[in-house]
Design an enzyme around this catalytic site. Sequence first.
Site, short mmCIF file in Angstrom:
data_model
loop_
_atom_site.label_atom_id
_atom_site.label_comp_id
_atom_site.label_asym_id
_atom_site.label_seq_id
_atom_site.Cartn_x
_atom_site.Cartn_y
_atom_site.Cartn_z
N LYS A 100 -118.26 31.64 58.09
CA LYS A 100 -117.88 32.71 59.02
C LYS A 100 -119.07 33.14 59.88
O LYS A 100 -118.89 33.43 61.07
CB LYS A 100 -117.32 33.92 58.26
CG LYS A 100 -115.91 33.69 57.74
CD LYS A 100 -115.26 34.99 57.31
CE LYS A 100 -113.83 34.77 56.82
NZ LYS A 100 -113.22 35.98 56.26
N LYS B 62 -104.97 22.94 58.12
CA LYS B 62 -104.23 24.06 57.57
C LYS B 62 -103.59 24.89 58.68
O LYS B 62 -104.20 25.10 59.73
CB LYS B 62 -105.26 24.89 56.78
CG LYS B 62 -104.76 26.13 56.11
CD LYS B 62 -105.90 26.85 55.41
CE LYS B 62 -105.80 28.33 55.72
NZ LYS B 62 -106.57 29.23 54.94
N LYS C 208 -104.02 31.39 61.31
CA LYS C 208 -103.91 32.28 62.47
C LYS C 208 -105.13 32.14 63.38
O LYS C 208 -105.02 32.33 64.58
CB LYS C 208 -103.72 33.73 62.04
CG LYS C 208 -104.91 34.32 61.33
CD LYS C 208 -104.70 35.78 61.02
CE LYS C 208 -105.84 36.29 60.15
NZ LYS C 208 -105.77 35.80 58.76
P1 ADP Z 1 -105.44 32.48 57.78
O1 ADP Z 1 -105.91 31.16 57.22
O2 ADP Z 1 -104.27 32.34 58.69
O3 ADP Z 1 -106.59 33.28 58.35
P2 ADP Z 1 -105.72 34.11 55.49
O4 ADP Z 1 -106.98 33.40 55.24
O5 ADP Z 1 -105.76 35.53 55.92
O6 ADP Z 1 -104.88 33.29 56.54
O7 ADP Z 1 -104.82 33.96 54.20
C1 ADP Z 1 -103.98 34.94 53.65
C2 ADP Z 1 -103.26 34.34 52.48
O8 ADP Z 1 -102.37 33.30 52.92
C3 ADP Z 1 -104.19 33.65 51.47
O9 ADP Z 1 -103.66 33.87 50.18
C4 ADP Z 1 -104.12 32.21 51.83
O10 ADP Z 1 -104.38 31.36 50.74
C5 ADP Z 1 -102.70 32.06 52.31
N1 ADP Z 1 -102.60 31.03 53.33
C6 ADP Z 1 -103.12 31.08 54.57
N2 ADP Z 1 -102.83 29.98 55.26
C7 ADP Z 1 -102.10 29.19 54.44
C8 ADP Z 1 -101.49 27.90 54.57
N3 ADP Z 1 -101.59 27.22 55.71
N4 ADP Z 1 -100.81 27.40 53.52
C9 ADP Z 1 -100.70 28.10 52.38
N5 ADP Z 1 -101.25 29.30 52.18
C10 ADP Z 1 -101.94 29.85 53.19
#
Ligand code: ADP
Length: 335
Positions: A109, A202, A205
């Site tokens: 990050k 993956k 967002k």
């Molecule tokens: P992002 O990757 O969109 O920033 P976050 O890191 O805020 O999302 O993740 C929030 C929750 O959603 C976490 O528990 C994370 O493991 C899950 N998560 C995020 N993206 C995915 C994905 N593509 N597949 C499965 N779980 C996900």
Amino acid sequence: MLSGIQPTADSFHLGNYLGALRQWVAMQETHQTFYCVVDLHAITVRHDPAALRRRTKIAAAQLLAMGVDPERATLFVQSQVPEHAELGWILGCLTGFGEAGRMTQFKDKSAKQGTAGTTVGLFTYPVLQAADILLYTPGPGEGAAGRVLRVPVGEDQRQHLELTRTLAQRFNQRFGETFAIPEAYIPEGAAKITDLQEPTAKMSKSASSPQGIIDVLEEPGPMRKKIMRAVTDTGTEVRYDEENKAGITNLLRIYSALSGTAVPELEQRYAGSGYGQFKKDLAQLVVDTFTPIRERTHKLLADEDRLDRILADGAARAREAAERTMEVVRDRVGF
Ligand code: ADP
Ligand code: NA
């Protein structure tokens, strides 16, 4: 069980739902649950106050719309429970500078933020996360029955939970038994969802393009379009093959998770029918899943007073638990 999610977007996405939030709802059946919208974590990078306030409400409304039951789960907003910041400070004073510096998520990050954008808050983020967790572990007396706090973690959070466990042990050793050591928990049925346009990456967002991501609150039209245009391969076979058919494999995973139908059964159902019909049915399934959630979310957001009351009630209950912990912690530390 305790879990948190950042209010950093105007909607959760399909990956959040299938990878985490759907399990939140299921876990209410078997666990005492604490669910937290972690707005303190959301300000570790530059933010807009109005957007944060809006997104915090939207996040809470979506969780309720998905089925988080405020009667059973303690659903709250982190900043409404000041004990998080207080315990975060104390734990920060037990964390080695080098120890925090080894966190790989910070390295990633901070590389993205650059030197000027990298805050001390971003550096100590895992320490605050440790506080989020340890506030709700059974304390002395409460832990007597062998109760333990479970924390669902994906691969990217494993190191942070390890730090949390280390800090709990260190605190106990230095000041006397205080925290039951929390445990990582891999929830059943959590699926990793990839980007619809880049099916080896993956769905995220921050990294996905609008075409690669499906938002929970999206209207049916764009939802369908995105699935119909999802990247597949030049073949025609609906078959699970992560290596050679990442796109179709991702769609199969989504289909299976949303329908409860096993992948081999889906492969059989779509044998010989090509990608078109498969995608069309999947699009319908996604729309049918999220339409009621979207409608309930908008209804909840339309009655802000009621939503605020639900969150205030959750915060009051979280504070009760957090205060029980902090009374012991303050005393042990010498305050
Ligand atoms: P992002 O990757 O969109 O920033 P976050 O890191 O805020 O999302 O993740 C929030 C929750 O959603 C976490 O528990 C994370 O493991 C899950 N998560 C995020 N993206 C995915 C994905 N593509 N597949 C499965 N779980 C996900
Ligand atoms: Na994350």
